[in-house]
Design a protein around this motif. Structure first.
Motif, PDB file in Angstrom:
ATOM      1  N   GLY A   1       0.318  -0.868  -0.123  1.00 45.71           N
ATOM      2  CA  GLY A   1      -0.350  -0.052   0.325  1.00 45.71           C
ATOM      3  C   GLY A   1       1.052   1.327  -0.255  1.00 45.71           C
ATOM      4  O   GLY A   1       1.837   1.519  -0.741  1.00 45.71           O
ATOM      5  N   ILE A   2       0.325   2.161   0.930  1.00 43.55           N
ATOM      6  CA  ILE A   2       1.031   3.822   1.143  1.00 43.55           C
ATOM      7  C   ILE A   2       2.450   3.336   1.508  1.00 43.55           C
ATOM      8  O   ILE A   2       3.163   4.279   1.571  1.00 43.55           O
ATOM      9  CB  ILE A   2       0.516   4.622   1.787  1.00 43.55           C
ATOM     10  N   LYS A   3       3.157   2.623   1.817  1.00 43.26           N
ATOM     11  CA  LYS A   3       4.620   1.783   2.428  1.00 43.26           C
ATOM     12  C   LYS A   3       5.570   1.647   1.217  1.00 43.26           C
ATOM     13  O   LYS A   3       6.540   1.540   1.848  1.00 43.26           O
ATOM     14  CB  LYS A   3       4.669   1.117   3.414  1.00 43.26           C
ATOM     15  N   MET A   4       4.721   1.381   0.227  1.00 50.21           N
ATOM     16  CA  MET A   4       5.726   1.396  -1.305  1.00 50.21           C
ATOM     17  C   MET A   4       6.468   1.887  -1.301  1.00 50.21           C
ATOM     18  O   MET A   4       8.002   2.095  -1.755  1.00 50.21           O
ATOM     19  CB  MET A   4       5.018   1.029  -2.230  1.00 50.21           C
ATOM     20  N   SER A   5       6.541   3.452  -1.343  1.00 46.28           N
ATOM     21  CA  SER A   5       7.438   3.949  -1.952  1.00 46.28           C
ATOM     22  C   SER A   5       8.878   4.233  -0.384  1.00 46.28           C
ATOM     23  O   SER A   5      10.239   4.704  -1.071  1.00 46.28           O
ATOM     24  CB  SER A   5       6.904   5.774  -1.255  1.00 46.28           C
ATOM     25  N   LEU A   6       8.818   3.073   0.432  1.00 43.03           N
ATOM     26  CA  LEU A   6       9.729   3.736   1.642  1.00 43.03           C
ATOM     27  C   LEU A   6      10.760   2.176   0.859  1.00 43.03           C
ATOM     28  O   LEU A   6      11.239   1.922   2.243  1.00 43.03           O
ATOM     29  CB  LEU A   6       9.328   3.361   2.351  1.00 43.03           C
ATOM     30  N   ILE A   7      10.214   1.511   0.668  1.00 40.34           N
ATOM     31  CA  ILE A   7      10.715   0.006  -0.200  1.00 40.34           C
ATOM     32  C   ILE A   7      11.828   0.181  -1.009  1.00 40.34           C
ATOM     33  O   ILE A   7      11.268   0.932  -1.606  1.00 40.34           O
ATOM     34  CB  ILE A   7       9.804  -0.737  -0.481  1.00 40.34           C
ATOM     35  N   SER A   8      12.858  -0.555  -0.847  1.00 41.71           N
ATOM     36  CA  SER A   8      13.693   0.120  -1.690  1.00 41.71           C
ATOM     37  C   SER A   8      13.847  -1.022  -2.923  1.00 41.71           C
ATOM     38  O   SER A   8      13.473  -2.782  -2.497  1.00 41.71           O
ATOM     39  CB  SER A   8      14.992  -0.719  -1.316  1.00 41.71           C
ATOM     40  N   THR A   9      13.744  -1.398  -4.436  1.00 40.73           N
ATOM     41  CA  THR A   9      13.330  -2.225  -4.882  1.00 40.73           C
ATOM     42  C   THR A   9      14.834  -3.105  -5.488  1.00 40.73           C
ATOM     43  O   THR A   9      14.635  -4.297  -6.149  1.00 40.73           O
ATOM     44  CB  THR A   9      13.008  -1.734  -6.841  1.00 40.73           C
ATOM     45  N   ARG A  10      15.694  -2.562  -5.035  1.00 39.59           N
ATOM     46  CA  ARG A  10      17.056  -3.110  -5.264  1.00 39.59           C
ATOM     47  C   ARG A  10      16.448  -5.023  -4.682  1.00 39.59           C
ATOM     48  O   ARG A  10      16.957  -5.601  -4.584  1.00 39.59           O
ATOM     49  CB  ARG A  10      17.868  -3.086  -4.681  1.00 39.59           C
ATOM     50  N   GLU A  11      16.132  -4.802  -3.247  1.00 43.57           N
ATOM     51  CA  GLU A  11      15.716  -5.370  -2.520  1.00 43.57           C
ATOM     52  C   GLU A  11      14.987  -6.962  -3.254  1.00 43.57           C
ATOM     53  O   GLU A  11      15.238  -8.048  -2.999  1.00 43.57           O
ATOM     54  CB  GLU A  11      14.793  -5.840  -1.573  1.00 43.57           C
ATOM     55  N   TYR A  12      14.133  -6.863  -4.065  1.00 39.92           N
ATOM     56  CA  TYR A  12      13.227  -7.761  -5.660  1.00 39.92           C
ATOM     57  C   TYR A  12      14.145  -8.121  -6.346  1.00 39.92           C
ATOM     58  O   TYR A  12      12.566  -7.788  -7.194  1.00 39.92           O
ATOM     59  CB  TYR A  12      11.757  -6.546  -5.277  1.00 39.92           C
ATOM     60  N   GLU A  13      15.253  -7.968  -6.819  1.00 40.53           N
ATOM     61  CA  GLU A  13      15.536  -8.406  -8.189  1.00 40.53           C
ATOM     62  C   GLU A  13      14.728  -9.405  -8.893  1.00 40.53           C
ATOM     63  O   GLU A  13      15.318 -10.225  -9.312  1.00 40.53           O
ATOM     64  CB  GLU A  13      16.973  -8.098  -7.673  1.00 40.53           C
ATOM     65  N   SER A  14      15.157 -10.469  -7.552  1.00 40.02           N
ATOM     66  CA  SER A  14      14.524 -12.219  -8.039  1.00 40.02           C
ATOM     67  C   SER A  14      13.282 -11.749  -8.195  1.00 40.02           C
ATOM     68  O   SER A  14      12.722 -12.595  -9.712  1.00 40.02           O
ATOM     69  CB  SER A  14      14.399 -12.403  -6.496  1.00 40.02           C
ATOM     70  N   PHE A  15      12.252 -11.131  -8.422  1.00 40.45           N
ATOM     71  CA  PHE A  15      10.708 -10.606  -8.653  1.00 40.45           C
ATOM     72  C   PHE A  15      11.262 -10.386 -10.099  1.00 40.45           C
ATOM     73  O   PHE A  15      10.657 -10.732 -10.953  1.00 40.45           O
ATOM     74  CB  PHE A  15      10.220  -9.397  -8.423  1.00 40.45           C
ATOM     75  N   LEU A  16      11.865  -9.515 -10.433  1.00 40.47           N
ATOM     76  CA  LEU A  16      12.083  -9.001 -11.520  1.00 40.47           C
ATOM     77  C   LEU A  16      12.732 -10.078 -13.112  1.00 40.47           C
ATOM     78  O   LEU A  16      12.429 -10.036 -14.024  1.00 40.47           O
ATOM     79  CB  LEU A  16      13.328  -7.327 -11.778  1.00 40.47           C
ATOM     80  N   SER A  17      13.563 -10.971 -11.731  1.00 45.06           N
ATOM     81  CA  SER A  17      14.156 -12.283 -12.727  1.00 45.06           C
ATOM     82  C   SER A  17      12.970 -13.201 -12.892  1.00 45.06           C
ATOM     83  O   SER A  17      13.343 -13.451 -14.104  1.00 45.06           O
ATOM     84  CB  SER A  17      15.121 -12.460 -11.973  1.00 45.06           C
ATOM     85  N   ILE A  18      12.677 -13.209 -11.975  1.00 41.76           N
ATOM     86  CA  ILE A  18      11.208 -14.035 -12.073  1.00 41.76           C
ATOM     87  C   ILE A  18       9.817 -13.516 -13.311  1.00 41.76           C
ATOM     88  O   ILE A  18       9.449 -14.507 -14.122  1.00 41.76           O
ATOM     89  CB  ILE A  18      10.577 -14.978 -10.643  1.00 41.76           C
TER      90      ILE A  18
END
Length: 291
Positions: A102-119
């Motif tokens: 939700g509204i907290k998404m702007s506080l999250i670093s997308t670098r933590e989600y490189e595996s999501f992008l790969s998938i």
């Protein structure tokens, strides 16, 4: 072999074309035999809960999924988080974060989600999806990415268990490779199986078809298949590993490992599934997680 393939095709066809798809029977069939290529996308959507197993409600569920996708996409476009040139995998991630945080998404670093992008990129390739595809296909592509990513996140929380069972099974699997077994035990490598292997869904296996054949066992409820996949990856790398003399070098090598050769990928996956079946197949499982 041809008769077996025909029989398997008939079973899949009967299961998937019925008015009510029996999920447990479908899982059992996937555990026994690979999904026929022409049925793979639909079968995966059923296993992931994206398509309804009931023919009578399938259109309704599809429409509801599209509405969720449109709402999230429109919100992010209005907020200018998404632009016309935003890559599809990045769009999927932004929508996933909005939906889950939700509204907290702007506080999250997308670098933590490189595996999501790969998938996401892998799933888009699997479904032959791009920005020009119709809404239903793109929606299903997004949902598959989210569900598969979440499944691997859950599995990563059991990394210590996987490492333990890899070490335990290695004592039998490497019985005729005493030099390799001693080397791995001496450097305690089983305790350092890279966590990125699980986070990325073992995409160090670079042959798509081989990876799909492993993932489908996982989606059918067989987490333990990754114990044997890990063992056969280590066996494939045995000559390289035996040439390292420090634990740090071995861990770094395994962390950076990519297996590009198609024949090698096929051999690893076929051997992994054979070992898994020989040791009990779907009967093998990790202890349930404590709540």
């Amino acid at each position: 072999m041809i008769l077996t393939q025909r029989a398997s095709q008939t079973v899949y066809k009967d299961l998937l074309e019925s008015d009510t798809i029996h999920i447990e029977k479908l899982k059992q069939q996937v555990q026994k035999n690979s999904i026929i290529a022409e049925f793979k996308p639909f079968c995966w959507k059923i296993l992931l809960g994206i398509k309804s197993p009931y023919r009578s409600t399938r259109s309704y569920v599809d429409q509801a999924n599209c509405e969720i996708y449109k709402r999230l996409h429109t919100t992010l476009t209005t907020c200018r988080v998404l632009q016309n040139d935003t890559p599809i995998a990045q769009q999927f991630l932004s929508m996933y974060l909005l939906d889950s945080h939700g509204i907290k998404m702007s506080l999250i670093s997308t670098r933590e989600y490189e595996s999501f992008l790969s998938i996401a990129n892998f799933i888009c390739s699997f479904l032959d999806n791009d920005n020009e595809q119709r809404l239903e296909t793109t929606t299903e592509c997004w949902l598959m990415t989210c569900r598969i990513y979440d499944n691997f996140v859950q599995l990563t929380r059991r990394l210590a268990l996987l490492r333990y069972h890899v070490g335990k099974n290695a004592q039998k699997e490497f019985l005729y490779e005493p030099k390799l077994l001693l080397h791995l035990n001496t450097h305690n490598i089983f305790a350092f199986i890279p966590d990125n292997w699980l986070k990325d869904g073992f995409q160090l296996i670079r042959d798509d078809i081989s990876l799909l054949n492993i993932w489908e066992k996982f989606l059918a409820g067989c987490e333990y298949i990754f114990v044997f996949l890990t063992l056969h990856i280590l066996h494939h790398c045995r000559l390289k590993l035996l040439n390292f003399y420090s634990t740090k070098e071995m861990i770094q090598y395994l962390t950076d490992l990519k297996i590009d050769d198609q024949a090698a990928c096929e051999h690893i996956v076929i051997a992994s599934i054979a070992s898994w079946k020989k040791q009990g197949g779907s009967e093998l499982d990790f202890p349930p997680m404590q709540s």
